[in-house]
Design a protein around this motif. Structure first.
Motif, mmCIF file in Angstrom:
data_model
loop_
_atom_site.group_PDB
_atom_site.id
_atom_site.type_symbol
_atom_site.label_atom_id
_atom_site.label_comp_id
_atom_site.label_asym_id
_atom_site.label_seq_id
_atom_site.Cartn_x
_atom_site.Cartn_y
_atom_site.Cartn_z
ATOM 1 N N GLU A 114 15.153 5.480 43.433
ATOM 2 C CA GLU A 114 15.283 6.583 42.477
ATOM 3 C C GLU A 114 15.733 7.860 43.170
ATOM 4 O O GLU A 114 16.616 8.578 42.684
ATOM 5 C CB GLU A 114 13.945 6.803 41.773
ATOM 6 C CG GLU A 114 13.967 7.881 40.726
ATOM 7 C CD GLU A 114 12.623 8.057 40.037
ATOM 8 O OE1 GLU A 114 12.485 9.001 39.236
ATOM 9 O OE2 GLU A 114 11.704 7.242 40.295
ATOM 10 N N ALA A 115 15.137 8.163 44.343
ATOM 11 C CA ALA A 115 15.500 9.382 45.063
ATOM 12 C C ALA A 115 16.925 9.296 45.606
ATOM 13 O O ALA A 115 17.676 10.280 45.563
ATOM 14 C CB ALA A 115 14.508 9.631 46.196
ATOM 15 N N VAL A 116 17.319 8.145 46.127
ATOM 16 C CA VAL A 116 18.673 7.981 46.669
ATOM 17 C C VAL A 116 19.709 8.104 45.552
ATOM 18 O O VAL A 116 20.770 8.710 45.724
ATOM 19 C CB VAL A 116 18.796 6.629 47.399
ATOM 20 C CG1 VAL A 116 20.254 6.314 47.710
ATOM 21 C CG2 VAL A 116 17.980 6.656 48.690
ATOM 22 N N VAL A 138 15.440 9.205 51.247
ATOM 23 C CA VAL A 138 14.720 8.036 51.786
ATOM 24 C C VAL A 138 13.318 8.435 52.239
ATOM 25 O O VAL A 138 12.330 7.750 51.954
ATOM 26 C CB VAL A 138 15.512 7.401 52.952
ATOM 27 C CG1 VAL A 138 14.677 6.317 53.638
ATOM 28 C CG2 VAL A 138 16.819 6.815 52.445
ATOM 29 N N LEU A 139 13.224 9.573 52.940
ATOM 30 C CA LEU A 139 11.917 10.023 53.418
ATOM 31 C C LEU A 139 11.001 10.383 52.253
ATOM 32 O O LEU A 139 9.812 10.048 52.255
ATOM 33 C CB LEU A 139 12.093 11.233 54.339
ATOM 34 C CG LEU A 139 12.928 10.997 55.607
ATOM 35 C CD1 LEU A 139 13.050 12.286 56.405
ATOM 36 C CD2 LEU A 139 12.324 9.889 56.460
ATOM 37 N N HIS A 140 11.552 11.064 51.245
ATOM 38 C CA HIS A 140 10.740 11.416 50.068
ATOM 39 C C HIS A 140 10.270 10.159 49.351
ATOM 40 O O HIS A 140 9.098 10.044 48.965
ATOM 41 C CB HIS A 140 11.561 12.290 49.113
ATOM 42 C CG HIS A 140 10.819 12.636 47.860
ATOM 43 N ND1 HIS A 140 10.786 11.796 46.760
ATOM 44 C CD2 HIS A 140 10.068 13.715 47.535
ATOM 45 C CE1 HIS A 140 10.054 12.346 45.818
ATOM 46 N NE2 HIS A 140 9.605 13.504 46.254
ATOM 47 N N ASP A 177 16.399 20.162 44.116
ATOM 48 C CA ASP A 177 16.594 21.358 44.933
ATOM 49 C C ASP A 177 16.335 21.063 46.410
ATOM 50 O O ASP A 177 17.017 21.591 47.299
ATOM 51 C CB ASP A 177 15.660 22.473 44.465
ATOM 52 C CG ASP A 177 16.051 23.016 43.093
ATOM 53 O OD1 ASP A 177 17.158 22.677 42.622
ATOM 54 O OD2 ASP A 177 15.240 23.754 42.495
ATOM 55 N N ALA A 178 15.339 20.223 46.678
ATOM 56 C CA ALA A 178 15.045 19.868 48.069
ATOM 57 C C ALA A 178 16.198 19.084 48.685
ATOM 58 O O ALA A 178 16.558 19.308 49.858
ATOM 59 C CB ALA A 178 13.754 19.057 48.138
ATOM 60 N N LEU A 179 16.804 18.181 47.925
ATOM 61 C CA LEU A 179 17.932 17.402 48.446
ATOM 62 C C LEU A 179 19.142 18.307 48.685
ATOM 63 O O LEU A 179 19.864 18.135 49.678
ATOM 64 C CB LEU A 179 18.278 16.281 47.472
ATOM 65 C CG LEU A 179 17.175 15.246 47.225
ATOM 66 C CD1 LEU A 179 17.645 14.187 46.241
ATOM 67 C CD2 LEU A 179 16.730 14.589 48.532
#
Length: 445
Positions: A114-116, A138-140, A177-179
């Motif tokens: 989902e994050a990727v 990936v880390l998140h 925003d973090a990405l």
């Protein structure tokens, strides 16, 4: 995305056992090993699910990993011969690293996928590093997977893309925003704890050698156990995920070791019953739980972390200078004297739950200033939302913080011990005792 990373036939399993003492947990390992060896129809996935979701958690622990019944049975026999006592975890810290751990590829986990996907769909300015955004994703996602398994660190940190992922995990920034920050190299909020002051507390625990740090690290830098104060996770290794959960369980952390594998509850060998001496009653300062207390305590122990949902909380913003700590503590101590139920602590004795009355009053938590001036939200977070513990912990909490036009206060109490008083009434009593009675402009919420 393939679903075989942790759920395929050759993927690892984790069997996590606990008992009231080391002798009992060793006997439980032997019994379960014998059952696995004798019953070919007993599926390891069913055993793992039953242990993870059908058994009470005790202090003495063992956990083993393996891919089939024979390997798990052999590991259980080895665990039964392990005479080392269970070592408490201490303060937990999650270190996402600098992104090098993600070089081995994205683990096939739903949270990572989902994050990727979000990182790949982002609109980024020219010159932005999309690979850094993907690394942060990936880390998140790996951190989110650990959180879903029950890892509740006191602090999360990282460097480079890891810092952006940490900020998103802690809610300091939306993930998108973090990405973007990772892709553009923009600054993100500094290391933050899971609760007010927790980051600083975690740093002090590390300096004192009482913290347990979970580090995301590339392959070859460690899997699972690590040293006495460090555990490692290679995000690209399914085996490392299983070994990390097993290591955390052995250190007393209540993680879910079923790895989301499909299984059903089955009948397993019970705990050995041993009577080592005459049966004695609880200590003189313990009393049995009332039915009301039993219902809520057991509910929140089983759900692991739901106690905050059953904590009443009142907040207010008052004018003037922040009270001195001695004044605030004295007012809370007087409140607990007026309402003895507020000094209740739930604790275990001989494998059963009891209540006792704390001899030492609960201190007030004083928070420092914050440029964002979210004082009311910060004091509420400090009393309730940072996981309201119900085992061997005070069931009333009070926090103060400076605000732009005065100061904010929050008082939270676990509903089963609040009796007939509401949190609003208790906060009003505390404010009067502290010499700062609530005015209409400082109405509680």
């Amino acid at each position: 995305m393939s679903t075989t990373f942790l759920t395929g036939a050759d993927a690892p399993r984790v069997l996590a056992l606990s008992a009231r003492d080391e002798e009992a947990v060793a006997a439980s390992c032997e019994r379960l090993a014998a059952r696995l060896a004798a019953d070919p129809s007993l599926r390891p996935d069913d055993v793992a699910v039953t242990l993870a979701h059908g058994r009470e958690r005790f202090a003495a622990r063992r956990a083993v990993t393996g891919t089939d019944a024979a390997g798990l049975a052999a590991a259980l026999r080895d665990a039964a011969r392990d005479t080392r006592p269970t070592e408490p975890a201490g303060t937990l810290v999650l270190d996402l690293g600098d992104g090098s751990a993600a070089a081995g590829g994205a683990p096939e986990l739903p949270q990572v996928a989902e994050a990727v996907a979000l990182a790949e769909a982002l609109e980024l300015p020219a010159g932005a590093d999309r690979s850094a955004a993907r690394t942060a994703a990936v880390l998140h996602g790996t951190g989110a997977w650990l959180a879903a398994r029950g890892l509740r660190p006191a602090a999360v940190r990282g460097r480079g893309p890891g810092a952006a992922a940490a900020a998103a995990l802690l809610g300091a920034l939306p993930l998108a925003d973090a990405l973007r920050a990772a892709a553009t190299g923009s600054p993100v909020p500094a290391e933050t704890g899971a609760g007010a002051g927790a980051g600083a507390g975690a740093g002090a625990a590390e300096a004192a050698g009482t913290a347990l740090v979970v580090r995301l690290a590339p392959a070859g830098e460690g899997r699972g156990e690590g040293t006495g104060t460090e555990l490692y996770l290679d995000p690209s290794s399914a085996r490392a995920h299983a070994e990390l959960l097993a290591a955390l369980w052995r250190r007393g952390v209540d993680v879910d070791c079923s790895l989301d594998r499909a299984g059903r509850r089955v009948r397993l060998p019970g705990y050995p019953f041993r009577r080592s001496g005459p049966v004695t009653g609880p200590a003189a300062d313990l009393r049995p739980l009332t039915p009301h207390e039993q219902r809520w305590l057991f509910h929140d122990l089983v759900r692991r972390g739901s106690a905050a949902e059953h904590a009443q909380c009142a907040t207010a913003v008052l004018p003037g200078p922040l009270p001195e700590r001695a004044t605030a503590d004295a007012a809370l101590a007087a409140l607990q004297q007026r309402h003895p139920a507020l000094r209740t602590v739930f604790t275990q004795h001989g494998g059963r739950w009891f209540a006792r009355t704390a001899r030492t009053p609960v201190p007030v938590t004083l928070l420092g200033p914050d440029e964002r001036d979210e004082a009311r939200a910060r004091v509420r977070h400090a009393t309730v939302e940072e996981s309201f513990a119900v085992a061997d912990a005070p069931l009333v909490r009070c926090a103060l913080a400076p605000a732009q036009d005065g100061w904010a206060v929050a008082l939270a109490v676990y509903a089963p011990v609040a009796a007939a008083a509401s949190a609003d009434e208790l906060l009003a009593e505390w404010a009067e005792l502290a010499g700062a009675p609530l005015h209409p402009a400082a109405a509680t919420l």
